[in-house]
Design a protein around this motif. Structure first.
Motif, short mmCIF file in Angstrom:
data_model
loop_
_atom_site.label_atom_id
_atom_site.label_comp_id
_atom_site.label_asym_id
_atom_site.label_seq_id
_atom_site.Cartn_x
_atom_site.Cartn_y
_atom_site.Cartn_z
N GLN A 184 4.14 -9.10 -1.10
CA GLN A 184 2.71 -8.88 -1.30
C GLN A 184 1.93 -10.10 -0.81
O GLN A 184 2.41 -11.22 -0.89
N ALA A 185 0.74 -9.90 -0.31
CA ALA A 185 -0.10 -10.99 0.18
C ALA A 185 -0.85 -11.60 -1.00
O ALA A 185 -2.04 -11.39 -1.19
N LEU A 186 -0.12 -12.36 -1.81
CA LEU A 186 -0.68 -12.98 -3.01
C LEU A 186 -0.27 -14.45 -3.04
O LEU A 186 0.74 -14.84 -2.45
N GLY A 242 -10.43 -6.43 -7.70
CA GLY A 242 -10.34 -5.28 -6.79
C GLY A 242 -9.19 -5.42 -5.81
O GLY A 242 -8.47 -4.46 -5.52
N TYR A 243 -9.01 -6.64 -5.30
CA TYR A 243 -7.90 -6.89 -4.38
C TYR A 243 -6.56 -6.77 -5.11
O TYR A 243 -5.62 -6.15 -4.61
N LEU A 244 -6.49 -7.37 -6.30
CA LEU A 244 -5.23 -7.36 -7.06
C LEU A 244 -4.85 -5.96 -7.51
O LEU A 244 -3.67 -5.65 -7.63
N TRP A 245 -5.85 -5.10 -7.75
CA TRP A 245 -5.58 -3.74 -8.19
C TRP A 245 -4.63 -3.03 -7.23
O TRP A 245 -3.75 -2.26 -7.66
N SER A 246 -4.78 -3.28 -5.94
CA SER A 246 -3.99 -2.56 -4.93
C SER A 246 -2.70 -3.28 -4.55
O SER A 246 -1.95 -2.79 -3.72
N ARG A 247 -2.43 -4.43 -5.12
CA ARG A 247 -1.21 -5.19 -4.84
C ARG A 247 -0.37 -5.24 -6.10
O ARG A 247 -0.89 -5.36 -7.19
N ASP A 248 0.94 -5.18 -5.95
CA ASP A 248 1.81 -5.31 -7.12
C ASP A 248 2.58 -6.61 -7.00
O ASP A 248 3.53 -6.72 -6.21
N PRO A 249 2.19 -7.64 -7.77
CA PRO A 249 2.87 -8.93 -7.67
C PRO A 249 4.32 -8.90 -8.16
O PRO A 249 5.06 -9.85 -7.96
N HIS A 250 4.74 -7.81 -8.80
CA HIS A 250 6.13 -7.67 -9.24
C HIS A 250 7.05 -7.33 -8.07
O HIS A 250 8.26 -7.44 -8.19
N MET A 294 0.28 -11.15 -14.88
CA MET A 294 -0.38 -10.81 -16.14
C MET A 294 -1.71 -10.10 -15.86
O MET A 294 -2.01 -9.07 -16.48
N ALA A 295 -2.49 -10.63 -14.93
CA ALA A 295 -3.78 -10.01 -14.60
C ALA A 295 -3.57 -8.60 -14.03
O ALA A 295 -4.29 -7.66 -14.39
N TYR A 296 -2.57 -8.44 -13.19
CA TYR A 296 -2.26 -7.12 -12.63
C TYR A 296 -1.91 -6.14 -13.76
O TYR A 296 -2.40 -5.02 -13.79
N ASP A 297 -1.06 -6.59 -14.67
CA ASP A 297 -0.65 -5.72 -15.76
C ASP A 297 -1.82 -5.37 -16.67
O ASP A 297 -1.94 -4.23 -17.13
N LEU A 298 -2.72 -6.32 -16.93
CA LEU A 298 -3.91 -6.02 -17.74
C LEU A 298 -4.82 -5.02 -17.02
O LEU A 298 -5.37 -4.12 -17.66
N LEU A 299 -4.99 -5.20 -15.71
CA LEU A 299 -5.82 -4.26 -14.95
C LEU A 299 -5.28 -2.84 -15.02
O LEU A 299 -6.05 -1.88 -14.95
N HIS A 300 -3.97 -2.71 -15.16
CA HIS A 300 -3.35 -1.39 -15.20
C HIS A 300 -3.02 -0.95 -16.63
O HIS A 300 -2.33 0.05 -16.83
#
Length: 135
Positions: free
Chosen positions: A43-45, A31-39, A66-72
């Motif tokens: 970002q606070a990651l 849920g936290y990662l969904w709203s952040r873009d590590p690219h 990778m997790a962010y991209d899979l979530l999207h």
């Protein structure tokens, strides 16, 4: 007092606490990662200390992206970020589901790797690290 309460809980609840806690943490993290873009920078990651110190990628580098991209729903981008980790996800999911199934049944399940299994995992991680840093 708290320890006594824990011991009075049914065995199923105690043995399922680990996998269910991991599931809750994973959902919260997703849920936290969904709203952040590590690219994107800023970002606070978390960052990789190995990469920050050496400039080289470790076997897990790119896992957050990778997790962010899979979530999207971006499978190709997830493959580009960390292909080895992406290929390992079905095995990790199967191990997790087995752990959860045993926990819900009131049985403890421990993952034990033989020395040969440990050598295989470390060898794959080393080969992946070397390969991704040379290419």
């Amino acid at each position: 007092m708290r320890d006594r309460l824990w011991l009075r809980l049914p065995n199923r609840v105690r043995t399922a606490a680990g996998p269910l806690g991991l599931l809750a943490a994973g959902v919260a993290g997703a849920g936290y990662l969904w709203s952040r873009d590590p690219h994107l920078p800023g970002q606070a990651l978390p960052f990789c200390p190995w990469r920050r110190l050496t400039g080289l990628q470790c076997p897990g580098c790119g896992g957050t992206r990778m997790a962010y991209d899979l979530l999207h729903g971006h499978l190709t981008a997830a493959w580009h970020d960390n292909a080895a980790l992406l290929m390992a996800l079905p095995l990790l999911a199967a191990l997790y589901l087995d752990w959860l199934r045993h926990g819900l049944a009131g049985r403890r399940r421990r993952l034990e790797l033989s020395p040969r299994g440990i050598a295989v995992v470390l060898g794959i991680a080393a080969a992946w690290t070397i390969g991704r840093n040379l290419l």
